[in-house]
Design a protein around this motif. Structure first.
Motif, PDB file in Angstrom:
ATOM      1  N   ALA A 148       7.172   9.898 -10.841  1.00  0.00           N
ATOM      2  CA  ALA A 148       6.504   8.670  -9.811  1.00  0.00           C
ATOM      3  C   ALA A 148       7.400   7.414 -10.099  1.00  0.00           C
ATOM      4  N   VAL A 149       8.497   6.946 -11.153  1.00  0.00           N
ATOM      5  CA  VAL A 149       8.589   6.393 -11.115  1.00  0.00           C
ATOM      6  C   VAL A 149      10.426   6.578 -10.742  1.00  0.00           C
ATOM      7  N   ARG A 150      10.669   5.786 -10.111  1.00  0.00           N
ATOM      8  CA  ARG A 150      12.456   6.017  -9.226  1.00  0.00           C
ATOM      9  C   ARG A 150      13.188   4.669  -9.907  1.00  0.00           C
ATOM     10  N   ASN A 151      14.853   4.523  -9.668  1.00  0.00           N
ATOM     11  CA  ASN A 151      15.095   3.892 -10.834  1.00  0.00           C
ATOM     12  C   ASN A 151      15.774   3.179  -9.590  1.00  0.00           C
ATOM     13  N   VAL A 152      15.524   1.858 -10.467  1.00  0.00           N
ATOM     14  CA  VAL A 152      15.979   0.686  -9.204  1.00  0.00           C
ATOM     15  C   VAL A 152      17.398   0.656  -8.916  1.00  0.00           C
ATOM     16  N   GLY A 153      18.358   1.333 -10.134  1.00  0.00           N
ATOM     17  CA  GLY A 153      20.020   0.821 -10.178  1.00  0.00           C
ATOM     18  C   GLY A 153      20.237   0.980  -8.979  1.00  0.00           C
ATOM     19  N   PRO A 154      20.083   1.975  -7.755  1.00  0.00           N
ATOM     20  CA  PRO A 154      20.356   2.532  -6.413  1.00  0.00           C
ATOM     21  C   PRO A 154      20.388   2.168  -5.506  1.00  0.00           C
ATOM     22  N   LEU A 174       0.769  -0.983  -0.181  1.00  0.00           N
ATOM     23  CA  LEU A 174       0.073   0.109  -0.089  1.00  0.00           C
ATOM     24  C   LEU A 174       0.828   1.479   0.160  1.00  0.00           C
ATOM     25  N   THR A 175       1.584   1.566   0.714  1.00  0.00           N
ATOM     26  CA  THR A 175       2.973   2.332   0.590  1.00  0.00           C
ATOM     27  C   THR A 175       3.617   2.703  -0.397  1.00  0.00           C
ATOM     28  N   GLY A 176       3.953   1.652  -1.071  1.00  0.00           N
ATOM     29  CA  GLY A 176       4.599   1.842  -2.123  1.00  0.00           C
ATOM     30  C   GLY A 176       3.809   2.093  -3.543  1.00  0.00           C
ATOM     31  N   ALA A 230       8.645  -5.699  -3.799  1.00  0.00           N
ATOM     32  CA  ALA A 230       6.751  -4.745  -3.535  1.00  0.00           C
ATOM     33  C   ALA A 230       6.486  -3.829  -4.005  1.00  0.00           C
ATOM     34  N   VAL A 231       7.562  -3.269  -3.044  1.00  0.00           N
ATOM     35  CA  VAL A 231       7.588  -1.628  -3.876  1.00  0.00           C
ATOM     36  C   VAL A 231       7.276  -0.821  -4.736  1.00  0.00           C
ATOM     37  N   LEU A 232       8.465  -1.444  -5.525  1.00  0.00           N
ATOM     38  CA  LEU A 232       8.874  -1.122  -6.601  1.00  0.00           C
ATOM     39  C   LEU A 232       7.321  -1.356  -8.201  1.00  0.00           C
ATOM     40  N   ILE A 233       6.916  -3.040  -7.919  1.00  0.00           N
ATOM     41  CA  ILE A 233       5.859  -3.047  -8.040  1.00  0.00           C
ATOM     42  C   ILE A 233       4.616  -2.596  -7.934  1.00  0.00           C
ATOM     43  N   SER A 234       3.765  -2.447  -6.891  1.00  0.00           N
ATOM     44  CA  SER A 234       2.731  -1.527  -6.871  1.00  0.00           C
ATOM     45  C   SER A 234       2.695  -0.473  -7.427  1.00  0.00           C
ATOM     46  N   GLY A 235       4.575   0.732  -7.490  1.00  0.00           N
ATOM     47  CA  GLY A 235       4.881   1.453  -7.856  1.00  0.00           C
ATOM     48  C   GLY A 235       3.693   1.517  -9.355  1.00  0.00           C
ATOM     49  N   LEU A 236       4.970   1.046  -9.842  1.00  0.00           N
ATOM     50  CA  LEU A 236       4.744   0.733 -11.429  1.00  0.00           C
ATOM     51  C   LEU A 236       2.865   0.810 -11.737  1.00  0.00           C
TER      52      LEU A 236
END
Length: 289
Positions: free
Chosen positions: A237-243, A205-207, A264-270
């Motif tokens: 809205a879309v953050r960089n997963v690399g760092p 939910l937070t993501g 979970a956070v990355l997928i829920s955000g997308l």
């Protein structure tokens, strides 16, 4: 995931390098110059992505009372601007693709340097897990090498060998897309117990909430026509997963709970950002690129 860890690390490196190399191949100096010389847009985008969203991520994670792994994942994601999928969202919403792509790669470059100090500072102040902090120097060095160098090489190729850049870009972009899926799959498979445990949890939910809030902040803190403003919202809205992946490897030894929460956070955000862009694009005849 221990036995497959070297493979996961290798795929992660390929994903980061391919993504930034593809970004460089697709970016012209004139597009970057247009963003850099639009000072109001540039300053507002930097404020939104480097300051507002990381602080909002901290606040939302604290508000939902996330456990340590989820809290760390949200802070890492919120502190990492310039996700390559943001440029794709500008296409989906038929927005200002040129400005969006240029801003995305600029934020990825700047974010590779700001990510370490920002995320480390927030985690230290929040005293998550007993005051977890990151090795900022090692993180900045690692992320800068993996992101800035490939982007610079791609930019040089585009500048001095345009035909080669145009011919290489589709294959490089495909490598980026495929390895992105492989990285997410590796994070999910290696941490599936943790991910399953997060289903219906406050971390997911937070993501989602962070993605919606970031979209709104990026849109509000922008200038120009509505198409450009919402494009900046999608980029934010879309953050960089690399760092974050580099941070999990350096500071947390690829701890499965953190990797699972990060996925979970990355997928829920997308999942939240993509429909927003699709709805915006439905009523537009074309982009401004």
């Amino acid at each position: 995931m221990t036995a497959l860890q070297p493979l996961f690390n290798a795929v992660t490196v390929i994903f980061i390098v391919a993504t930034m190399f593809a970004a460089g191949l697709a970016t012209t100096l004139s597009a970057l110059r247009a963003v850099l010389t639009d000072l109001p847009l540039l300053l507002l985008a930097l404020l939104a992505n480097l300051v507002a969203v990381p602080l909002l991520g901290w606040g939302i994670a604290a508000l939902f009372g996330l456990p340590a792994a989820g809290f760390v994942a949200v802070v890492l994601v919120a502190s990492s601007p310039g996700g390559p999928f943001g440029a794709k969202l500008s296409m989906v919403q038929k927005g200002d693709v040129v400005a969006g792509t240029a801003m995305q790669v600029l934020l990825a470059a700047v974010g590779s340097l700001s990510f370490g100090p920002m995320s480390s500072g927030i985690l230290a102040l929040a005293e998550v897990g007993g005051g977890v902090s990151l090795d900022v120097a090692a993180l900045v060095r690692t992320v800068a090498i993996l992101q800035l160098v490939p982007f610079a090489v791609g930019l040089i190729v585009r500048r001095y060998a345009r035909s080669a850049a145009l011919s290489w870009h589709p294959a490089t972009a495909m490598v980026s897309n495929v390895t992105f899926i492989m990285v997410l799959a590796g994070m999910l498979l290696g941490s599936w117990h943790d991910v399953v445990a997060l289903l219906g949890s406050r971390t997911l939910l937070t993501g989602a909430v962070l993605s919606v809030v970031a979209f709104g902040v990026g849109t509000l803190l922008a200038t120009g026509a509505p198409a450009r403003r919402t494009t900046m919202g999608g980029i934010t809205a879309v953050r960089n997963v690399g760092p974050p992946l580099a941070a999990v490897g350096i500071a947390f030894g690829n701890e499965q709970a953190v990797l699972g929460a990060l996925a979970a956070v990355l997928i829920s955000g997308l999942v939240v950002a993509l429909p927003i862009a699709a709805v915006l694009g439905r009523d537009r005849d074309g982009g401004t690129a």
